[in-house]
Scaffold this active site. Structure first.
Site, PDB file in Angstrom:
ATOM      1  CD  GLU A 283     -21.791  -2.362   1.425  1.00 26.42           C
ATOM      2  OE1 GLU A 283     -20.801  -1.974   0.812  1.00 26.42           O
ATOM      3  OE2 GLU A 283     -22.942  -1.863   1.250  1.00 26.42           O
ATOM      4  CB  SER A 484      18.083   7.458   3.477  1.00 27.45           C
ATOM      5  OG  SER A 484      18.371   6.463   2.514  1.00 27.45           O
ATOM      6  CG  ASP A 522       0.544 -22.680   6.022  1.00 26.41           C
ATOM      7  OD1 ASP A 522      -0.561 -22.691   5.433  1.00 26.41           O
ATOM      8  OD2 ASP A 522       0.766 -23.349   7.042  1.00 26.41           O
ATOM      9  CG  HIS A 545      -2.714  -4.026   3.289  1.00 21.59           C
ATOM     10  ND1 HIS A 545      -1.723  -3.629   2.429  1.00 21.59           N
ATOM     11  CD2 HIS A 545      -2.900  -5.352   3.055  1.00 21.59           C
ATOM     12  CE1 HIS A 545      -1.348  -4.673   1.686  1.00 21.59           C
ATOM     13  NE2 HIS A 545      -2.043  -5.730   2.060  1.00 21.59           N
TER      14      HIS A 545
END
Lengths: 609, 609
Positions: A283, A484, A522, A545
């Site tokens: 990590e 817009s 789900d 994301h």
């Protein structure tokens, strides 16, 4: 010739004198032997470098001295390199890491002693730098090392004792008041020293090597839905002793896996869904193990993973919980925190009997002060791939300091010892125990609840607020481009409406119909997946994301709609000619975000028509 | 001045004289008025243009005359444009489209009359050209039209009657024997005419306009798994009357939806999974409706769609079935075909009582002659987005001609009339009926079977053969680059082994446990998804399926591992200096393919560890 320390001085714990302690270094910093004048660059942020440029301080050909504490070190290195610096020195100013003064430092306190030098990676992109997008398996294609996204300049951490020696001799204009630190001198900008012939010679002898790292994955298979994974994780590697980072978390992880195994052995109990225990390798070198694993199993995880609960450190203090999460997990975390007894007797005496109570009291949400602050999940630990590349809702929790202390002062230094944890932070390991209990409670809740305990309303509110924020702050300038914001606002409303309609679906659900239960679960799982843009965020193919990605300029923090906000920031900073293509990128991403919000609304219905 | 026809001459059916018939045109061809010498470019393939270059025929500044029949017309246009052509004329040679001679053409036969000119799109990328990767919703970002992947040169279809007039006057070297067609002249290459001052003036008055197209989606919701979709589709638009393309398929679709509705109304029957009936808009302009819909609902479809069964045309002949599919559907298609009575009385009399029997007899698989030929699904109809972008297994079936006839001779011409279908192809609509029954049977099988009827063994065999093919054909040259094919071979073996192990899982399955059944079905669904590379194929971001993508140079055909084969082809054709970066692309894609094969093996097990 003055020479800096190459190791951190033993101060207290016997193991600090071990002959195995490496020289101070930054992972992935280039090897090199460079010489040049010194420039003090404050925290090395974009603004800091802009200030230096305005002040007429040319970075090119210099060695930059910057402070840890605001930017991810890899970002500082990237900026220094872009400005033409020959090398980078990083130090931790006592203003940030020893604010209580020289008497209150390790081993007398958890603040940083003068000889401490935190190690850490300087790679910007997560995972194996040679295998972007694909897992670093034996069969992987590896790009040439010279193309890897790692610094081309040497980068070196030094202690503030050494920084003092350098800064004391620095010439040039005095740094502005806000740039001054707690070393007992006036900080100057440089370049060059008071003695004209002096310069800094930075020699870094790092070497890159191909090595194998391992993830250790354990599973308690679910009794009804073994193909639904509630994942818990912590990393296995540390820079030095790592008693806080990650061993405080590793202790919690081992205890949880022991408890679940004992429970299973004694009673045969299995959770409804599978519990997956992940010990990640490497990590510290930039989420190598977890990101590569996520890349390897992206299809399955995308289909099966319910949530990932990360505890990088169980404690970095004993003041309050600090939790970052995808908003969809907020309510479940709150509920678990309300069930965990408070390890602090003074807080209990004050009527705050749970960790939630102290959290809400000591770190309230500024907008809703009745609730504790839940931070948006950024990056900086092993949830990166799961949250940001495939849309598995993630959480990271720990016990932390008060707000006046920056992170964990001893983070990545030699002094992250067992003694620090045992004698200073958590006598009796009560806070460890509380975090462990919280972690386990939350995992069981997610693994056992028939209907996934996902807080859609909180997510919808969060999105609405973030959308309105953008409208308020940037609405005028956006409209001036004839772009817009209406569809974006509509999409946020659509998601809110869909969440409300879904309540009715849940209320009318036959919970004895296993396939009907599976169906709504789900759908709940698809909400977070909905926000994943396979095309990546603007200019950032390693983040997908559209809501929870951290802001581009600081990989630690979480900013809602970072792709929009970062682009607006870039537009603001761009020259007139450069603004136009950036506005196009903005409009394009705005449409993408709108599409994914509408998708999240739509996945909550049974139909596509 | 000789002038070509601008419309196709009425020959037989009253509607051919309608005043609504548009001028002949190619969709997305640029407007323009250009003048230049003519070059005959055979089928306009890469090889054809290379031959012309070798023959010293410079395309630049000419108007190219090429034949329909081998390359997708958009590919021909792209190549002509790249070579610097001013414009492109497309015609259908009687050698390909009227091989039985001038007496056997419409309305006396289904072969092409001299006045026919097939219309069709010249856009290379599927879906709305202004919204790559994202759905063309109201809120979409649209790229400027000048960046759209459509021809910059005028493109125009002409009849072979007009082509005859042009070719008769063409000068230059005689075209090679293989380039000669059935027009009663010797074809010359050009450029220029026998009369030196003659040239071609091509005037195209196309205009691009933003218009709205609609998909019509109907659903019969499943009784147990409404969130699993078995999809059937056909497109709603045609170039002219479209009695074959698509109305033969539309008739089948309407009949099926009528039958299922009646069944539901009379008995309340619903299938286990949902049946979704899709009428797609603007397929003829390059799968606009289906691709945009797939982009809009990619998350849900990826999660929920079991299979997509396309019938673009129900019939384009009455000789045998012609079916393309993802290999995972092969066995289910075979089974359905074995249940459908043979509409051909002569075949029944010969003992071939089902459509399967005739298919196996008249179009056997050359490698396994006991089985009918199942072609790999390429592109060219509305399954493109579902199969190639998100990995939903797709199939396309129809009744077709014998092998001597190229496609449907009247395809996209004025003469695709009801009379053609009713009087020539399918008196009594028996073949329509057979295709409809096959389609419905297959849909019900996929929607009703407790365990999805997916043919993993066939898929695994298919992959092994394709992998061995690459090894045999290219093994030596690949090894010469120190690129190992070993991992690729291992991955194919891994998938085969996983398929065999999965048999045991299925055999041991408790079929009364709905969640256990769902689990294996989800694994089966994940197999096709496993082959989707979010990064796209080399140089083709609009194709993601590493196995079934059509070869780059012909969007109609299906080639296993097109990303590998196309790159090897490009390497073969590249100059020495250009080969090196292509080998890198090859090695990179080979590693990706290997990874996705291993993924497909792994999704068939319950674990990731």
């Amino acid at each position: 010739m003055w020479v800096s320390a190459i190791k951190q001085k033993p101060l207290y714990a016997p193991e600090e004198s071990s002959s195995d302690i490496p020289f101070n270094f930054n992972g992935y910093g280039a090897a090199g032997n460079v010489m040049g004048p010194l420039v003090y660059a404050h925290y090395g942020s974009e603004e800091d470098f802009a200030f230096l440029a305005n002040a007429g301080v040319n970075i090119s050909g210099t060695i930059v001295l910057a402070r840890y504490g605001q930017s991810f070190r890899a970002n500082i290195a990237q900026r220094a390199e872009e400005q033409g610096a020959l090398g980078l020195l990083l130090f931790s100013d006592p203003a940030d890491y020893a604010p209580a003064g020289p008497d209150f430092v390790y081993p007398h306190s958890y603040f940083m002693p003068p000889s401490a030098a935190p190690l850490g990676t300087t790679k910007l992109v997560d995972g194996d730098p040679l295998t972007p997008f694909y897992p670093a398996t034996e069969s992987a294609f590896r790009i040439p090392e010279e193309e890897a996204p790692i610094p081309k300049i040497p980068v070196q951490p030094i202690s503030y004792s050494d920084a003092f020696d350098l800064l004391s001799e620095l010439s040039g204009a005095a740094a502005p008041q806000t740039w001054q630190g707690d070393l007992n001198i006036t900080y100057h900008l440089g370049p060059a020293f008071r003695e004209a012939e002096w310069s800094v010679n930075l020699e870094v002898n790092n070497y890159n090597t191909m090595t194998t790292t391992y993830n250790v994955i354990g599973v308690l298979q679910g009794r009804e839905e073994p193909d639904r994974y509630v994942m818990l994780g912590n990393h296995l590697d540390s820079w030095l002793f790592g008693a806080v980072d990650p061993s405080s978390g590793t202790a919690a992880m081992l205890e949880l896996s022991r408890v679940f195994l004992q429970l299973y052995n004694e009673t045969g109990w299995r959770p409804r869904r599978s519990l997956v225990f992940c010990g990640w390798g490497a990590e510290e070198y930039g989420m190598v193990g977890s990101v590569e694993w996520t890349e390897q199993f992206a299809k399955q995880l995308s289909n099966r993973a319910v949530a990932y609960l990360n505890v990088d450190m169980a404690i970095e203090g004993n003041y309050t919980l600090r939790t970052k999460s995808a908003p969809i997990l907020t309510e479940a975390v709150y509920q678990s925190a309300r069930r965990i007894p408070n390890p602090n007797p003074e807080e209990v005496a004050a009527g705050r009997t749970t960790v939630y109570d102290t959290w809400a009291h000591r770190r309230p949400d500024p907008v809703q002060p009745d609730f504790p602050l839940m931070q948006l999940i950024g990056s900086g630990s092993d949830y990166k791939g799961l949250q940001h590349n495939i849309g598995v809702p993630c959480m990271d929790t720990r016990y932390t300091h008060d707000d006046k202390t920056l992170g964990e002062p001893m983070y990545h230094t030699l002094y992250e010892t067992f003694a620090l944890v045992d004698e200073i932070y958590d006598r009796g390991f009560k806070y460890h125990s509380a975090v462990t209990a919280l972690w386990g409670d939350l995992a069981v809740k997610l693994a056992e609840s028939k209907i996934l305990p996902f807080s859609l309303h909180i997510y919808a509110d969060y999105i609405s607020k973030a959308q309105k924020n953008i409208e308020e702050i940037y609405g005028q300038i956006i409209s001036s481009q004839n772009i817009s914001l209406e569809f974006f606002a509509d999409a946020a409303v659509n998601f809110n409406k869909a969440v409300t309609s879904f309540d009715k679906v849940l209320n009318g659900l036959d919970q004895n119909n296993p396939l009907a239960v599976r169906r709504v679960n789900d759908q709940l799982m698809l909400v977070e997946r909905s926000f994943i843009d396979p095309q990546g965020l603007p200019g950032r193919s390693d983040y997908n994301h559209v809501i929870t990605a951290p802001s581009k300029n600081n990989a630690y923090g979480g900013t809602a709609f970072a792709g929009l906000v970062d682009t607006l920031t870039a537009i603001n900073e761009a020259s007139k000619n450069d603004k136009k293509p950036l506005w196009r990128i903005f409009a394009q991403h705005l449409a993408a975000v709108t599409h994914f919000l509408n998708t999240a609304a739509k996945v909550l219905s049974d139909d596509l028509w």
